[in-house]
Design an enzyme around this catalytic site. Structure first.
Site, short mmCIF file in Angstrom:
data_model
loop_
_atom_site.label_atom_id
_atom_site.label_comp_id
_atom_site.label_asym_id
_atom_site.label_seq_id
_atom_site.Cartn_x
_atom_site.Cartn_y
_atom_site.Cartn_z
CB SER A 40 8.30 -5.46 -0.02
OG SER A 40 9.12 -4.32 -0.19
CE LYS B 191 10.91 -4.54 -3.94
NZ LYS B 191 10.49 -3.80 -2.76
CB SER C 39 13.33 -5.60 -0.35
OG SER C 39 11.99 -5.20 -0.56
#
Length: 184
Positions: free
Chosen positions: A27, A30, A85
């Site tokens: 993640s 991101k 997320s």
């Protein structure tokens, strides 16, 4: 594992461990998606979610249950992505800004090179596993060093919770971070 500790005020590397080992960034991807979105997107844009954007995300991946034809603002989508997320929000953000996730990934890779990253390759906008997607702690530190200079990025990156009022297709959503480093 890998780690890097960087002190921004003095522009100095304090500690590095496996800083140049290529790893799956998960993640952390991101961070780049958010950075491009705050620099190139319009936060007040009303974004109509396209089925093609959300159907690319596996149903068991982190998401906020976005629906085709639902309308949220770019700002709301960024809170979904950075607090929860939400992989579906990442896909929709990329689709809105670049026309497709693939085009957005090209922007991500070009920006990584511009920021001096030498061991990073993005293949998607959310960080779900792909064997060709990799980065290093050193490269991610370069991206984050640039990103935290943007106040709007810091607002999304550091936010613990956010409420999204009911939309044309969904009830109210309460977002709460699962990042134990941010939650009190």
């Amino acid at each position: 594992g890998a780690a890097i500790l960087y002190e921004m005020n003095s522009d100095s590397l304090v500690y590095a461990w496996n800083a140049d080992v290529q790893m799956h960034p998960a993640s952390l991807v991101k961070i780049m998606t958010c950075l491009i979105a705050v620099e190139q997107g319009v936060m007040s844009d009303a974004v109509t979610i396209r089925q093609e954007a959300i159907e690319s995300i596996p149903s068991d991946a982190a998401n906020v249950s976005l629906k085709a034809d639902e309308v949220l603002t770019m700002e709301q989508l960024l809170y979904c992505m950075m607090i929860s997320s939400a992989n579906d929000a990442a896909a929709v953000i990329a689709d809105h800004i670049a026309g497709s996730q693939e085009a957005f990934v090209q922007m991500m890779n070009a920006y990584a090179v511009e920021l001096g990253c030498t061991s990073t390759n993005f293949t998607n906008v959310h960080g779900l596993y792909n064997s060709n997607q990799y980065s290093t702690a050193r490269d991610m530190a370069k991206i984050l060093k640039h990103a935290v200079q943007n106040e709007l990025f810091c607002e999304f990156f550091g936010r613990e919770y956010y409420t999204i009022e009911a939309t044309n297709m969904s009830d109210i959503r309460f977002l709460l971070t699962s990042n134990y480093l941010l939650s009190k």
